[in-house]
Write a protein that holds these residues in place. Structure first.
Motif, short mmCIF file in Angstrom:
data_model
loop_
_atom_site.label_atom_id
_atom_site.label_comp_id
_atom_site.label_asym_id
_atom_site.label_seq_id
_atom_site.Cartn_x
_atom_site.Cartn_y
_atom_site.Cartn_z
N PHE A 18 0.83 -1.20 0.00
CA PHE A 18 0.00 0.00 0.00
C PHE A 18 0.87 1.25 0.00
CE2 PHE A 18 -2.33 3.48 1.91
CZ PHE A 18 -3.57 3.40 1.31
N GLY A 19 1.89 1.27 0.89
CA GLY A 19 2.76 2.44 0.99
C GLY A 19 3.55 2.68 -0.29
N GLY A 20 4.10 1.60 -0.84
CA GLY A 20 4.85 1.73 -2.09
C GLY A 20 3.96 2.20 -3.22
N GLY A 21 2.74 1.65 -3.28
CA GLY A 21 1.80 2.07 -4.31
C GLY A 21 1.43 3.53 -4.17
N ALA A 22 1.27 3.99 -2.92
CA ALA A 22 0.89 5.39 -2.68
C ALA A 22 2.00 6.34 -3.11
CB ALA A 22 0.56 5.59 -1.21
N VAL A 23 3.24 6.02 -2.76
CA VAL A 23 4.38 6.87 -3.13
C VAL A 23 4.52 6.94 -4.65
CG1 VAL A 23 6.88 7.12 -3.05
CG2 VAL A 23 5.62 6.51 -0.98
N ILE A 24 4.44 5.78 -5.30
CA ILE A 24 4.60 5.74 -6.76
C ILE A 24 3.42 6.40 -7.44
CG2 ILE A 24 4.71 4.17 -8.73
CD1 ILE A 24 6.22 2.24 -6.81
N LEU A 30 1.88 13.50 -10.15
CA LEU A 30 2.52 14.80 -10.30
C LEU A 30 2.83 15.13 -11.75
CD1 LEU A 30 4.98 14.87 -7.28
CD2 LEU A 30 3.17 16.52 -7.72
N ILE A 31 3.08 14.10 -12.57
CA ILE A 31 3.43 14.36 -13.96
C ILE A 31 2.39 13.81 -14.94
CG2 ILE A 31 5.90 14.54 -13.60
CD1 ILE A 31 6.20 11.64 -14.37
N GLY A 32 1.26 13.37 -14.40
CA GLY A 32 0.18 12.92 -15.27
C GLY A 32 0.32 11.50 -15.76
N LEU A 33 0.94 10.63 -14.97
CA LEU A 33 1.11 9.24 -15.34
C LEU A 33 0.51 8.35 -14.26
CD1 LEU A 33 4.85 9.40 -16.44
CD2 LEU A 33 2.86 9.48 -17.92
N GLY A 34 0.43 7.05 -14.56
CA GLY A 34 -0.05 6.10 -13.57
C GLY A 34 1.04 5.59 -12.65
N GLY A 35 2.30 5.94 -12.94
CA GLY A 35 3.40 5.54 -12.09
C GLY A 35 3.94 4.15 -12.35
N ALA A 228 -3.09 -1.70 -5.49
CA ALA A 228 -4.05 -0.90 -6.27
C ALA A 228 -4.62 0.24 -5.43
CB ALA A 228 -5.17 -1.79 -6.78
N ALA A 229 -4.99 -0.07 -4.19
CA ALA A 229 -5.55 0.96 -3.31
C ALA A 229 -4.53 2.07 -3.06
CB ALA A 229 -5.99 0.33 -1.99
N GLY A 230 -3.29 1.67 -2.78
CA GLY A 230 -2.24 2.66 -2.55
C GLY A 230 -1.97 3.50 -3.79
N SER A 231 -1.98 2.86 -4.96
CA SER A 231 -1.71 3.58 -6.21
C SER A 231 -2.78 4.63 -6.48
CB SER A 231 -1.63 2.60 -7.38
OG SER A 231 -0.56 1.71 -7.24
N ILE A 232 -4.04 4.27 -6.28
CA ILE A 232 -5.13 5.21 -6.54
C ILE A 232 -5.10 6.37 -5.56
CG2 ILE A 232 -7.64 5.48 -6.57
CD1 ILE A 232 -7.80 2.56 -7.55
N GLY A 234 -2.45 7.45 -3.97
CA GLY A 234 -1.27 8.25 -4.29
C GLY A 234 -1.47 9.11 -5.52
N THR A 235 -2.13 8.56 -6.55
CA THR A 235 -2.38 9.33 -7.77
C THR A 235 -3.26 10.53 -7.47
OG1 THR A 235 -2.21 7.32 -9.11
CG2 THR A 235 -3.29 9.21 -10.11
N PHE A 236 -4.26 10.34 -6.60
CA PHE A 236 -5.13 11.45 -6.21
C PHE A 236 -4.33 12.52 -5.48
CE2 PHE A 236 -7.80 13.46 -2.96
CZ PHE A 236 -8.79 14.00 -3.75
N ILE A 237 -3.47 12.10 -4.55
CA ILE A 237 -2.65 13.05 -3.79
C ILE A 237 -1.68 13.79 -4.73
CG2 ILE A 237 -0.84 13.25 -2.04
CD1 ILE A 237 -2.17 10.90 -0.58
N GLY A 238 -1.05 13.02 -5.64
CA GLY A 238 -0.13 13.64 -6.57
C GLY A 238 -0.79 14.69 -7.44
N GLY A 239 -2.03 14.40 -7.85
CA GLY A 239 -2.76 15.37 -8.65
C GLY A 239 -3.05 16.64 -7.87
#
Length: 269
Positions: A18-24, A30-35, A228-232, A234-239
């Motif tokens: 979860f943590g790794g997914g959130a960071v990535i 931040l740059i408009g990618l899925g990481g 998946a949960a961490g990635s989503i 993280g993507t929201f936070i990055g945006g």
């Protein structure tokens, strides 16, 4: 061959997933990618998945992120604007769907050590594109007419191959292509790249389902959900953080991370 980690109890890895997914996800947002470019080295280096297993897991995660990113962006780039550019989407898909099928088939036939090296070289290439190809163009397409169509199919094919080999959405290659080749503005290009990426990844994912390594998804359901949960998240936070960090600082830093990751993947044992 299944890696030792993929046989280990998933519950021990869930917080890290979860943590790794959130960071990535935050880096990608931040740059408009899925990481996915950053997630792949994590799957190989930290979680010790074999190369092909990591690519398949990354592909599954990329599908989740892309499928959620399109509606997240709809407030800024309406679906109507995306749909109005259907000729561009079809032009790129004509090449990317074939490239995705070819790339996935190639990956399943490569020896693991060779696949590690291919992945490392592509990470280096993406780092270069990240720094040199992310700026918007002047709004004028590079080609017009038949030349543009041919160039679009060729570019789509290459991007489809890269997408399947790395399990990524391919946005870091698609966005510069849309900006330079078709003259799309950067925000519209981001959404158009997602529209191209989704069917491209589904084709690659379907091809991978024919290989025995695809079973890694079934063995790691809890791990996959946590990632998946961490990635989503993280993507929201990055945006939300977008605009706080200038591109002239962020992009080179991310490129350095990719180069370090490429070195580690190249020397992976």
């Amino acid at each position: 061959m299944t890696s030792d980690v993929s046989r280990a109890p998933s519950c021990r890895r869930l917080p890290f997933a979860f943590g790794g997914g959130a960071v990535i996800g935050a880096l990608g947002g931040l740059i408009g990618l899925g990481g996915a470019e950053f997630r792949l080295p994590l799957l190989i280096g930290m979680f010790r998945f074999a190369a092909l297993e990591a690519v398949i897991l990354n592909k599954a995660m990329s599908l989740v992120v892309v499928a959620t990113a399109l509606p997240f962006r709809a407030a800024t780039v309406p679906f109507a604007d995306v749909g109005a550019n259907w000729p561009i989407i079809l032009n790129l898909l004509a090449g990317s769907l074939a490239g995705a099928w070819f790339g996935a088939g190639w990956a399943t036939r490569l020896r693991s050590d060779n696949l590690y090296r291919v992945i490392a070289l592509m990470l280096v290439a993406i780092a270069i594109v990240l720094v040199t190809g992310h700026e918007a163009g002047d709004g004028r397409p590079l080609f017009v007419g038949v030349a543009q169509i041919v160039a679009g199919v060729a570019a789509g094919f290459v991007i489809g191959v890269v997408s399947s080999l790395l399990g990524v959405a391919g946005g870091e290659l698609l966005i510069p292509t849309l900006v330079l080749l078709f003259g799309a503005d950067i925000k519209l290009a981001g959404s158009l790249s997602l529209a191209v990426s989704l069917p491209t990844m589904i084709v690659g994912f379907t091809r991978y389902s024919r290989d025995q390594a695809f079973a890694v998804l079934g063995r790691n359901r809890a791990f996959l959900l946590a990632l998946a949960a961490g990635s989503i998240v993280g993507t929201f936070i990055g945006g939300r953080l977008l605009g706080l960090i200038p591109d002239d600082v962020l992009l080179p830093a991310l490129a350095v991370i990719l180069l370090i990751s490429a070195w580690k993947v190249w020397h992976h044992k």
